[in-house]
Design a protein around this motif. Sequence first.
Motif, short mmCIF file in Angstrom:
data_model
loop_
_atom_site.label_atom_id
_atom_site.label_comp_id
_atom_site.label_asym_id
_atom_site.label_seq_id
_atom_site.Cartn_x
_atom_site.Cartn_y
_atom_site.Cartn_z
N GLY A 1 0.80 -1.22 0.00
CA GLY A 1 0.00 0.00 0.00
C GLY A 1 0.83 1.26 0.00
O GLY A 1 0.27 2.36 -0.10
N GLN A 2 2.15 1.13 0.09
CA GLN A 2 3.01 2.30 0.14
C GLN A 2 3.86 2.41 -1.13
O GLN A 2 4.04 1.45 -1.87
CB GLN A 2 3.92 2.23 1.37
N ARG A 3 4.38 3.61 -1.33
CA ARG A 3 5.25 3.86 -2.49
C ARG A 3 6.59 3.20 -2.25
O ARG A 3 7.27 3.45 -1.25
CB ARG A 3 5.40 5.36 -2.70
N THR A 4 6.98 2.31 -3.19
CA THR A 4 8.14 1.45 -3.00
C THR A 4 8.95 1.35 -4.29
O THR A 4 8.39 1.42 -5.39
CB THR A 4 7.69 0.03 -2.60
N SER A 5 10.25 1.19 -4.14
CA SER A 5 11.10 0.91 -5.30
C SER A 5 11.49 -0.56 -5.27
O SER A 5 11.68 -1.15 -4.21
CB SER A 5 12.36 1.79 -5.29
N ALA A 6 11.59 -1.16 -6.46
CA ALA A 6 12.01 -2.56 -6.60
C ALA A 6 13.17 -2.62 -7.58
O ALA A 6 13.04 -2.15 -8.72
CB ALA A 6 10.86 -3.42 -7.08
N THR A 7 14.27 -3.20 -7.16
CA THR A 7 15.47 -3.28 -7.99
C THR A 7 15.86 -4.74 -8.18
O THR A 7 15.97 -5.50 -7.21
CB THR A 7 16.64 -2.51 -7.36
N GLY A 8 16.08 -5.14 -9.45
CA GLY A 8 16.47 -6.51 -9.73
C GLY A 8 16.54 -6.75 -11.22
O GLY A 8 16.43 -5.81 -12.03
N LEU A 9 16.72 -8.01 -11.60
CA LEU A 9 16.82 -8.37 -13.01
C LEU A 9 15.42 -8.48 -13.61
O LEU A 9 14.61 -9.29 -13.16
CB LEU A 9 17.57 -9.69 -13.18
N PRO A 10 15.11 -7.66 -14.63
CA PRO A 10 13.76 -7.66 -15.20
C PRO A 10 13.59 -8.72 -16.28
O PRO A 10 14.54 -9.09 -16.98
CB PRO A 10 13.66 -6.26 -15.81
N THR A 11 12.36 -9.22 -16.41
CA THR A 11 11.97 -10.08 -17.52
C THR A 11 11.02 -9.29 -18.39
O THR A 11 10.08 -8.67 -17.89
CB THR A 11 11.28 -11.36 -17.03
#
Length: 286
Positions: free
Chosen positions: A212-222
């Motif tokens: 429910g909160q504003r979040t960043s996600a970092t990783g290898l994308p598909t």
Amino acid sequence: MAAEYELRLREMTLPSGEITLADVAAIAARLQDLSTRVSRWVADIDGAGRGPRVVEDAAALRLSGVKSGSTVLAITHGVHDRLDFDTPFEEQVSNQFWDIVAALGTDAPPADSPDPVRESAVGLLDALQRAAPLVQITRGDGARVEFRPAECDRSIWRVPTRTTASEETTIVGRLEMVDLRASRLRIADDVGNRVTLEHVVEAEAVSREMVGQRTSATGLPTRDKSGRIVSIEAPSLQLVPVPTEWLPAYAATWELPSDERGPDPEGGAHFDDNEWESFLTAVKEA
């Protein structure tokens, strides 16, 4: 009027007019799944979640009868308690649905059909193959397609293999919960795109703190065949503050420079008794 179809299952080992409950359940589920995804395609709805009521109603299918003469399933498109005419949207959904069904027999899916629709088409082929060697589907206006599911080319329907990048990327958006058992969450970015987060470390704890909160996600994308990011594997997550410029105007703090402030409330003109008496006399005589 609601579109009607007859699905004739031929060369079955069962007596005419009969079908196992397992087969009718599988066919019904795959047909409804295909119709729902076609309706969302027409409405340009991408990602998970329920669509508007009009989209769900346009996708609804009903089993309206089982007939003999081989085994014939009568299918009706649309909800039962509706006016006896199609809206332009419902008509478009019905036409697109038939285009996909007819393409099962020609091995020629529409070029613009999205991945979910193609996946559903393959699922329907599999369900039909388990039920009967030969299938004939007829629309109410007489349009007809006939095919042997076992001989259909599924490879042209299958979703192209997705590619995983070798460099990390970061996306930012509102974190959503999907499936804690599978350690799977999702981010909805600022323009509505939804990206699945696979194998999230300590997903349950993360969901309590960040969903429910504003979040960043970092990783290898598909990415899919169009280059759009569809998932990120084992991402690192971090809460991101909402940009200051997005806050309501009343939340901003400000004050005027000291040399631009208003008059001193204790200041102003001062009158002695004679000046005040002269002022009152002038007012009365005016």
